[in-house]
Design a protein around this motif. Structure first.
Motif, PDB file in Angstrom:
ATOM      1  N   PRO A 180       0.827  -1.206   0.000  1.00 36.32           N
ATOM      2  CA  PRO A 180       0.000   0.000   0.000  1.00 36.32           C
ATOM      3  C   PRO A 180       0.866   1.263   0.000  1.00 36.32           C
ATOM      4  O   PRO A 180       2.062   1.190   0.264  1.00 36.32           O
ATOM      5  CB  PRO A 180      -0.800  -0.126   1.301  1.00 36.32           C
ATOM      6  CG  PRO A 180       0.080  -0.943   2.187  1.00 36.32           C
ATOM      7  CD  PRO A 180       0.789  -1.918   1.286  1.00 36.32           C
ATOM      8  N   LEU A 181       0.241   2.385  -0.321  1.00 35.92           N
ATOM      9  CA  LEU A 181       0.966   3.644  -0.357  1.00 35.92           C
ATOM     10  C   LEU A 181       1.558   3.947   1.013  1.00 35.92           C
ATOM     11  O   LEU A 181       0.959   3.643   2.042  1.00 35.92           O
ATOM     12  CB  LEU A 181       0.032   4.771  -0.794  1.00 35.92           C
ATOM     13  CG  LEU A 181      -0.566   4.623  -2.201  1.00 35.92           C
ATOM     14  CD1 LEU A 181      -1.543   5.740  -2.480  1.00 35.92           C
ATOM     15  CD2 LEU A 181       0.527   4.586  -3.255  1.00 35.92           C
ATOM     16  N   PHE A 182       2.736   4.571   1.017  1.00 29.17           N
ATOM     17  CA  PHE A 182       3.499   4.779   2.248  1.00 29.17           C
ATOM     18  C   PHE A 182       2.714   5.492   3.342  1.00 29.17           C
ATOM     19  O   PHE A 182       2.805   5.144   4.516  1.00 29.17           O
ATOM     20  CB  PHE A 182       4.791   5.545   1.934  1.00 29.17           C
ATOM     21  CG  PHE A 182       4.572   6.947   1.442  1.00 29.17           C
ATOM     22  CD1 PHE A 182       4.592   8.027   2.304  1.00 29.17           C
ATOM     23  CD2 PHE A 182       4.348   7.193   0.092  1.00 29.17           C
ATOM     24  CE1 PHE A 182       4.402   9.317   1.844  1.00 29.17           C
ATOM     25  CE2 PHE A 182       4.139   8.479  -0.381  1.00 29.17           C
ATOM     26  CZ  PHE A 182       4.167   9.546   0.504  1.00 29.17           C
ATOM     27  N   TRP A 183       1.885   6.483   2.976  1.00 32.89           N
ATOM     28  CA  TRP A 183       1.185   7.254   3.995  1.00 32.89           C
ATOM     29  C   TRP A 183      -0.050   6.533   4.528  1.00 32.89           C
ATOM     30  O   TRP A 183      -0.659   6.969   5.510  1.00 32.89           O
ATOM     31  CB  TRP A 183       0.804   8.646   3.469  1.00 32.89           C
ATOM     32  CG  TRP A 183       0.094   8.668   2.155  1.00 32.89           C
ATOM     33  CD1 TRP A 183       0.661   8.765   0.919  1.00 32.89           C
ATOM     34  CD2 TRP A 183      -1.315   8.601   1.929  1.00 32.89           C
ATOM     35  NE1 TRP A 183      -0.302   8.767  -0.059  1.00 32.89           N
ATOM     36  CE2 TRP A 183      -1.526   8.676   0.532  1.00 32.89           C
ATOM     37  CE3 TRP A 183      -2.426   8.510   2.780  1.00 32.89           C
ATOM     38  CZ2 TRP A 183      -2.800   8.649  -0.036  1.00 32.89           C
ATOM     39  CZ3 TRP A 183      -3.699   8.479   2.213  1.00 32.89           C
ATOM     40  CH2 TRP A 183      -3.866   8.549   0.827  1.00 32.89           C
ATOM     41  N   MET A 184      -0.403   5.421   3.896  1.00 29.10           N
ATOM     42  CA  MET A 184      -1.509   4.617   4.401  1.00 29.10           C
ATOM     43  C   MET A 184      -1.051   3.622   5.465  1.00 29.10           C
ATOM     44  O   MET A 184      -1.851   3.154   6.270  1.00 29.10           O
ATOM     45  CB  MET A 184      -2.178   3.858   3.247  1.00 29.10           C
ATOM     46  CG  MET A 184      -2.939   4.738   2.283  1.00 29.10           C
ATOM     47  SD  MET A 184      -3.767   3.778   0.984  1.00 29.10           S
ATOM     48  CE  MET A 184      -4.661   5.079   0.125  1.00 29.10           C
ATOM     49  N   THR A 185       0.229   3.301   5.445  1.00 25.52           N
ATOM     50  CA  THR A 185       0.765   2.366   6.432  1.00 25.52           C
ATOM     51  C   THR A 185       1.482   3.077   7.569  1.00 25.52           C
ATOM     52  O   THR A 185       1.769   2.476   8.600  1.00 25.52           O
ATOM     53  CB  THR A 185       1.746   1.383   5.769  1.00 25.52           C
ATOM     54  OG1 THR A 185       2.791   2.119   5.123  1.00 25.52           O
ATOM     55  CG2 THR A 185       1.020   0.538   4.736  1.00 25.52           C
ATOM     56  N   ASP A 186       1.798   4.333   7.372  1.00 21.78           N
ATOM     57  CA  ASP A 186       2.457   5.127   8.408  1.00 21.78           C
ATOM     58  C   ASP A 186       1.693   6.439   8.568  1.00 21.78           C
ATOM     59  O   ASP A 186       1.908   7.395   7.828  1.00 21.78           O
ATOM     60  CB  ASP A 186       3.909   5.398   8.013  1.00 21.78           C
ATOM     61  CG  ASP A 186       4.700   6.087   9.119  1.00 21.78           C
ATOM     62  OD1 ASP A 186       4.076   6.519  10.116  1.00 21.78           O
ATOM     63  OD2 ASP A 186       5.939   6.187   8.996  1.00 21.78           O
ATOM     64  N   LEU A 187       0.804   6.489   9.564  1.00 22.57           N
ATOM     65  CA  LEU A 187      -0.054   7.659   9.749  1.00 22.57           C
ATOM     66  C   LEU A 187       0.711   8.883  10.240  1.00 22.57           C
ATOM     67  O   LEU A 187       0.143   9.978  10.334  1.00 22.57           O
ATOM     68  CB  LEU A 187      -1.183   7.322  10.725  1.00 22.57           C
ATOM     69  CG  LEU A 187      -2.227   6.326  10.197  1.00 22.57           C
ATOM     70  CD1 LEU A 187      -3.288   6.073  11.258  1.00 22.57           C
ATOM     71  CD2 LEU A 187      -2.870   6.835   8.918  1.00 22.57           C
ATOM     72  N   ASN A 188       1.989   8.715  10.576  1.00 19.61           N
ATOM     73  CA  ASN A 188       2.790   9.865  11.000  1.00 19.61           C
ATOM     74  C   ASN A 188       2.811  10.943   9.922  1.00 19.61           C
ATOM     75  O   ASN A 188       2.864  12.139  10.228  1.00 19.61           O
ATOM     76  CB  ASN A 188       4.221   9.441  11.318  1.00 19.61           C
ATOM     77  CG  ASN A 188       4.321   8.670  12.612  1.00 19.61           C
ATOM     78  OD1 ASN A 188       3.511   8.870  13.525  1.00 19.61           O
ATOM     79  ND2 ASN A 188       5.295   7.777  12.712  1.00 19.61           N
ATOM     80  N   TYR A 189       2.749  10.529   8.666  1.00 20.97           N
ATOM     81  CA  TYR A 189       2.765  11.505   7.575  1.00 20.97           C
ATOM     82  C   TYR A 189       1.540  12.417   7.636  1.00 20.97           C
ATOM     83  O   TYR A 189       1.663  13.647   7.599  1.00 20.97           O
ATOM     84  CB  TYR A 189       2.821  10.789   6.218  1.00 20.97           C
ATOM     85  CG  TYR A 189       4.140  10.138   5.929  1.00 20.97           C
ATOM     86  CD1 TYR A 189       5.203  10.866   5.416  1.00 20.97           C
ATOM     87  CD2 TYR A 189       4.333   8.777   6.173  1.00 20.97           C
ATOM     88  CE1 TYR A 189       6.427  10.268   5.147  1.00 20.97           C
ATOM     89  CE2 TYR A 189       5.547   8.166   5.913  1.00 20.97           C
ATOM     90  CZ  TYR A 189       6.591   8.918   5.411  1.00 20.97           C
ATOM     91  OH  TYR A 189       7.803   8.311   5.172  1.00 20.97           O
ATOM     92  N   VAL A 190       0.375  11.823   7.725  1.00 18.57           N
ATOM     93  CA  VAL A 190      -0.863  12.598   7.768  1.00 18.57           C
ATOM     94  C   VAL A 190      -0.912  13.467   9.019  1.00 18.57           C
ATOM     95  O   VAL A 190      -1.313  14.640   8.976  1.00 18.57           O
ATOM     96  CB  VAL A 190      -2.086  11.660   7.717  1.00 18.57           C
ATOM     97  CG1 VAL A 190      -3.384  12.454   7.884  1.00 18.57           C
ATOM     98  CG2 VAL A 190      -2.105  10.883   6.403  1.00 18.57           C
ATOM     99  N   ILE A 191      -0.493  12.910  10.145  1.00 16.76           N
ATOM    100  CA  ILE A 191      -0.522  13.641  11.414  1.00 16.76           C
ATOM    101  C   ILE A 191       0.429  14.832  11.372  1.00 16.76           C
ATOM    102  O   ILE A 191       0.065  15.959  11.745  1.00 16.76           O
ATOM    103  CB  ILE A 191      -0.151  12.711  12.584  1.00 16.76           C
ATOM    104  CG1 ILE A 191      -1.228  11.641  12.765  1.00 16.76           C
ATOM    105  CG2 ILE A 191       0.040  13.508  13.870  1.00 16.76           C
ATOM    106  CD1 ILE A 191      -0.843  10.550  13.754  1.00 16.76           C
ATOM    107  N   VAL A 192       1.643  14.610  10.900  1.00 19.31           N
ATOM    108  CA  VAL A 192       2.646  15.677  10.852  1.00 19.31           C
ATOM    109  C   VAL A 192       2.222  16.786   9.897  1.00 19.31           C
ATOM    110  O   VAL A 192       2.349  17.978  10.207  1.00 19.31           O
ATOM    111  CB  VAL A 192       4.023  15.103  10.433  1.00 19.31           C
ATOM    112  CG1 VAL A 192       4.995  16.233  10.079  1.00 19.31           C
ATOM    113  CG2 VAL A 192       4.592  14.252  11.554  1.00 19.31           C
ATOM    114  N   ILE A 193       1.704  16.407   8.732  1.00 21.18           N
ATOM    115  CA  ILE A 193       1.271  17.409   7.751  1.00 21.18           C
ATOM    116  C   ILE A 193       0.129  18.257   8.308  1.00 21.18           C
ATOM    117  O   ILE A 193       0.148  19.489   8.220  1.00 21.18           O
ATOM    118  CB  ILE A 193       0.829  16.729   6.443  1.00 21.18           C
ATOM    119  CG1 ILE A 193       2.013  16.065   5.763  1.00 21.18           C
ATOM    120  CG2 ILE A 193       0.178  17.743   5.490  1.00 21.18           C
ATOM    121  CD1 ILE A 193       1.638  15.133   4.630  1.00 21.18           C
TER     122      ILE A 193
END
Length: 211
Positions: free
Chosen positions: A64-77
């Motif tokens: 899966p896409l990287f930001w779907m497996t690591d929610l840190n991306y969405v949270i940080v953004i």
């Protein structure tokens, strides 16, 4: 943008987050300048920060896409965008601030995209292309959403900086330079070229045939 599962090295993961934060800031600055509301600013920052990495992963068939497996991306953004919106009044020179964070994102994402492609055993030319895609697609979409002429389509030293950094990496790799050191040299080369181009107003020439 990278993925901690692909690159266990914490330094590369932090580099990825630096690029994410830089692009989230650049996206929010432009969105605020254009008068978008809270959710609009978050959306633009999200597109700016993960748009390039998403297209790269789709092209390389990484699921899966990287930001779907690591929610840190969405949270940080999201957090970066919301905090910046509260203190937007401190950024009086929006153009200078936007270009600075854009340059940081350009360098960080070029390195990440380039390295991911090499890890996928892609040819050097494809790796260079993936570095460029990761670095520019988000900003391209950001400018389109905000009704701006995309920066990368102007005569700016932008894509060229990303390519120069990748070529530098490949040349140093042939000389046996450690990959970790090489990555930071690539990062520095891209950032330095971009900032020097801004400082000295360097532009690519256009090709025009004389009638």
């Amino acid at each position: 943008m990278g993925n901690a599962l692909i690159f266990p090295d914490i330094l590369l993961y932090l580099l990825d987050m630096v690029g994410v934060i830089a692009c989230a800031i650049a996206g929010t600055l432009l969105a605020q300048h254009k008068g978008l509301d809270i959710s609009g600013c978050v959306l633009v920052s999200m597109v700016n920060a993960i748009g390039g990495g998403t297209l790269r992963d789709m092209a390389l068939d990484r699921h899966p896409l990287f930001w779907m497996t690591d929610l840190n991306y969405v949270i940080v953004i999201t957090a970066t965008s919301l905090i910046l919106q509260m203190f937007f009044h401190l950024y009086h020179k929006i153009d200078n601030a936007l270009k600075l964070f854009d340059a940081i994102g350009l360098a960080a994402f070029s390195v990440i995209g380039f390295k991911i492609a090499l890890t996928q055993d892609m040819a050097p030319l494809i790796a260079i292309m993936m570095g460029v895609w990761t670095a520019i697609i988000g900003g391209l979409l950001r400018d389109i959403i905000c009704n701006e002429i995309p920066l990368v389509l102007q005569r700016e030293i932008y894509i060229t900086a990303s390519i120069a950094g990748s070529v530098t990496y490949l040349l140093l790799q042939r000389l046996g330079i450690d990959s970790g050191i090489n990555e930071f040299i690539m990062l520095f080369v891209i950032f330095a070229i971009r900032m020097l181009a801004l400082k000295f107003d360097w532009h690519l020439p256009s090709i025009r045939l004389v009638a």
